[in-house]
Design a protein around this motif. Structure first.
Motif, mmCIF file in Angstrom:
data_model
loop_
_atom_site.group_PDB
_atom_site.id
_atom_site.type_symbol
_atom_site.label_atom_id
_atom_site.label_comp_id
_atom_site.label_asym_id
_atom_site.label_seq_id
_atom_site.Cartn_x
_atom_site.Cartn_y
_atom_site.Cartn_z
ATOM 1 N N MET A 267 0.856 -1.186 0.000
ATOM 2 C CA MET A 267 0.000 0.000 0.000
ATOM 3 C C MET A 267 0.892 1.236 0.000
ATOM 4 O O MET A 267 2.006 1.204 0.515
ATOM 5 C CB MET A 267 -0.915 -0.012 1.213
ATOM 6 N N MET A 268 0.390 2.319 -0.594
ATOM 7 C CA MET A 268 1.156 3.556 -0.612
ATOM 8 C C MET A 268 0.227 4.737 -0.412
ATOM 9 O O MET A 268 -0.943 4.693 -0.772
ATOM 10 C CB MET A 268 1.939 3.688 -1.916
ATOM 11 N N SER A 269 0.780 5.785 0.213
ATOM 12 C CA SER A 269 -0.024 6.961 0.493
ATOM 13 C C SER A 269 0.880 8.126 0.851
ATOM 14 O O SER A 269 1.965 7.925 1.395
ATOM 15 C CB SER A 269 -0.978 6.689 1.656
ATOM 16 N N ILE A 270 0.401 9.325 0.557
ATOM 17 C CA ILE A 270 1.122 10.506 1.021
ATOM 18 C C ILE A 270 0.773 10.796 2.472
ATOM 19 O O ILE A 270 1.426 11.568 3.126
ATOM 20 C CB ILE A 270 0.821 11.739 0.137
ATOM 21 N N ASP A 271 -0.259 10.136 2.963
ATOM 22 C CA ASP A 271 -0.716 10.300 4.342
ATOM 23 C C ASP A 271 0.122 9.395 5.245
ATOM 24 O O ASP A 271 -0.009 8.186 5.199
ATOM 25 C CB ASP A 271 -2.195 9.924 4.422
ATOM 26 N N GLY A 272 0.962 9.972 6.069
ATOM 27 C CA GLY A 272 1.853 9.191 6.914
ATOM 28 C C GLY A 272 1.341 8.959 8.322
ATOM 29 O O GLY A 272 2.128 8.673 9.217
ATOM 30 N N GLU A 273 0.037 9.073 8.521
ATOM 31 C CA GLU A 273 -0.514 8.845 9.857
ATOM 32 C C GLU A 273 -0.255 7.406 10.298
ATOM 33 O O GLU A 273 -0.556 6.459 9.583
ATOM 34 C CB GLU A 273 -2.017 9.123 9.871
ATOM 35 N N VAL A 274 0.299 7.268 11.496
ATOM 36 C CA VAL A 274 0.662 5.953 12.026
ATOM 37 C C VAL A 274 -0.547 5.017 12.060
ATOM 38 O O VAL A 274 -0.427 3.826 11.739
ATOM 39 C CB VAL A 274 1.301 6.097 13.431
ATOM 40 N N ASP A 275 -1.720 5.523 12.431
ATOM 41 C CA ASP A 275 -2.923 4.681 12.512
ATOM 42 C C ASP A 275 -3.269 4.062 11.161
ATOM 43 O O ASP A 275 -3.645 2.891 11.090
ATOM 44 C CB ASP A 275 -4.123 5.489 13.016
ATOM 45 N N ARG A 276 -3.134 4.836 10.095
ATOM 46 C CA ARG A 276 -3.466 4.322 8.765
ATOM 47 C C ARG A 276 -2.445 3.284 8.309
ATOM 48 O O ARG A 276 -2.790 2.273 7.706
ATOM 49 C CB ARG A 276 -3.577 5.454 7.761
ATOM 50 N N VAL A 277 -1.171 3.548 8.594
ATOM 51 C CA VAL A 277 -0.123 2.587 8.252
ATOM 52 C C VAL A 277 -0.372 1.281 8.989
ATOM 53 O O VAL A 277 -0.350 0.195 8.396
ATOM 54 C CB VAL A 277 1.280 3.143 8.600
ATOM 55 N N MET A 278 -0.651 1.369 10.285
ATOM 56 C CA MET A 278 -0.898 0.169 11.085
ATOM 57 C C MET A 278 -2.139 -0.577 10.601
ATOM 58 O O MET A 278 -2.161 -1.801 10.578
ATOM 59 C CB MET A 278 -1.030 0.527 12.567
ATOM 60 N N LYS A 279 -3.170 0.157 10.201
ATOM 61 C CA LYS A 279 -4.384 -0.482 9.693
ATOM 62 C C LYS A 279 -4.048 -1.316 8.456
ATOM 63 O O LYS A 279 -4.500 -2.458 8.329
ATOM 64 C CB LYS A 279 -5.441 0.576 9.350
ATOM 65 N N GLY A 280 -3.250 -0.773 7.558
ATOM 66 C CA GLY A 280 -2.873 -1.509 6.356
ATOM 67 C C GLY A 280 -2.091 -2.766 6.682
ATOM 68 O O GLY A 280 -2.390 -3.855 6.184
ATOM 69 N N VAL A 281 -1.108 -2.641 7.549
ATOM 70 C CA VAL A 281 -0.274 -3.791 7.910
ATOM 71 C C VAL A 281 -1.099 -4.830 8.677
ATOM 72 O O VAL A 281 -1.006 -6.034 8.414
ATOM 73 C CB VAL A 281 0.954 -3.327 8.730
ATOM 74 N N GLN A 282 -1.944 -4.379 9.591
ATOM 75 C CA GLN A 282 -2.766 -5.311 10.368
ATOM 76 C C GLN A 282 -3.781 -6.040 9.497
ATOM 77 O O GLN A 282 -4.210 -7.136 9.822
ATOM 78 C CB GLN A 282 -3.483 -4.574 11.505
ATOM 79 N N HIS A 283 -4.185 -5.418 8.403
ATOM 80 C CA HIS A 283 -5.157 -6.054 7.506
ATOM 81 C C HIS A 283 -4.486 -6.872 6.408
ATOM 82 O O HIS A 283 -5.143 -7.322 5.478
ATOM 83 C CB HIS A 283 -6.104 -5.011 6.918
ATOM 84 N N GLY A 284 -3.173 -7.026 6.464
ATOM 85 C CA GLY A 284 -2.511 -7.953 5.553
ATOM 86 C C GLY A 284 -1.594 -7.366 4.507
ATOM 87 O O GLY A 284 -1.035 -8.113 3.697
ATOM 88 N N ALA A 285 -1.392 -6.055 4.490
ATOM 89 C CA ALA A 285 -0.431 -5.484 3.537
ATOM 90 C C ALA A 285 0.968 -5.949 3.912
ATOM 91 O O ALA A 285 1.315 -5.988 5.090
ATOM 92 C CB ALA A 285 -0.515 -3.961 3.546
ATOM 93 N N CYS A 286 1.769 -6.298 2.926
ATOM 94 C CA CYS A 286 3.126 -6.750 3.242
ATOM 95 C C CYS A 286 4.064 -5.557 3.434
ATOM 96 O O CYS A 286 5.135 -5.706 4.010
ATOM 97 C CB CYS A 286 3.646 -7.712 2.191
ATOM 98 N N ASP A 287 3.655 -4.379 2.968
ATOM 99 C CA ASP A 287 4.436 -3.171 3.185
ATOM 100 C C ASP A 287 3.539 -1.958 2.961
ATOM 101 O O ASP A 287 2.473 -2.071 2.371
ATOM 102 C CB ASP A 287 5.634 -3.118 2.241
ATOM 103 N N TYR A 288 4.012 -0.809 3.433
ATOM 104 C CA TYR A 288 3.244 0.435 3.308
ATOM 105 C C TYR A 288 4.245 1.521 2.993
ATOM 106 O O TYR A 288 5.109 1.841 3.798
ATOM 107 C CB TYR A 288 2.514 0.721 4.625
ATOM 108 N N LEU A 289 4.182 2.071 1.780
ATOM 109 C CA LEU A 289 5.110 3.101 1.338
ATOM 110 C C LEU A 289 4.520 4.485 1.561
ATOM 111 O O LEU A 289 3.356 4.723 1.254
ATOM 112 C CB LEU A 289 5.425 2.919 -0.145
ATOM 113 N N LEU A 290 5.338 5.387 2.066
ATOM 114 C CA LEU A 290 4.897 6.766 2.292
ATOM 115 C C LEU A 290 5.591 7.694 1.324
ATOM 116 O O LEU A 290 6.682 7.501 0.937
ATOM 117 C CB LEU A 290 5.216 7.194 3.725
#
Length: 110
Positions: free
Chosen positions: A87-110
């Motif tokens: 997943m990737m986003s310009i939004d670097g909010e920790v909650d959103r990053v954690m939501k992606g990882v907790q829901h199965g994303a293997c990585d989250y790019l900011l």
């Protein structure tokens, strides 16, 4: 540019509603000798994944899109197919990053 660090021929499905960014991402991935399929709408990407899920090795998706957000796409892909998602986003909010990882994303790019 391709080397042992980049698995040549990796089949990537990339999704982002920002056409300019999607073109940049596509060029970067192709420089790594990846086969890239792009979509501006998550729903179109999901339909293609459902029809041709064996044609892709990984999905890279933006979080914020107008028709179906990246988290919804992540849920569908995680439930219906066994593909890694970045997943990737310009939004670097920790909650959103954690939501992606907790829901199965293997990585989250900011």
């Amino acid at each position: 540019m391709a080397s042992a660090f980049f698995p040549s021929g990796l089949r990537v499905l990339a999704v982002d509603d920002d056409r300019a960014f999607l073109k940049i991402l596509e060029k970067m991935l192709k420089k790594c000798s990846y086969e890239v399929t792009t979509f501006c709408l998550a729903r179109d990407a999901l339909n293609t994944l459902c029809e041709r899920k064996d044609d892709f090795d990984i999905v890279i998706t933006d979080v914020n899109m107008p028709d179906l957000d990246g988290f919804q796409l992540l849920e569908h892909v995680r439930i219906e197919m066994d593909l890694p998602i970045i997943m990737m986003s310009i939004d670097g909010e920790v909650d959103r990053v954690m939501k992606g990882v907790q829901h199965g994303a293997c990585d989250y790019l900011l």
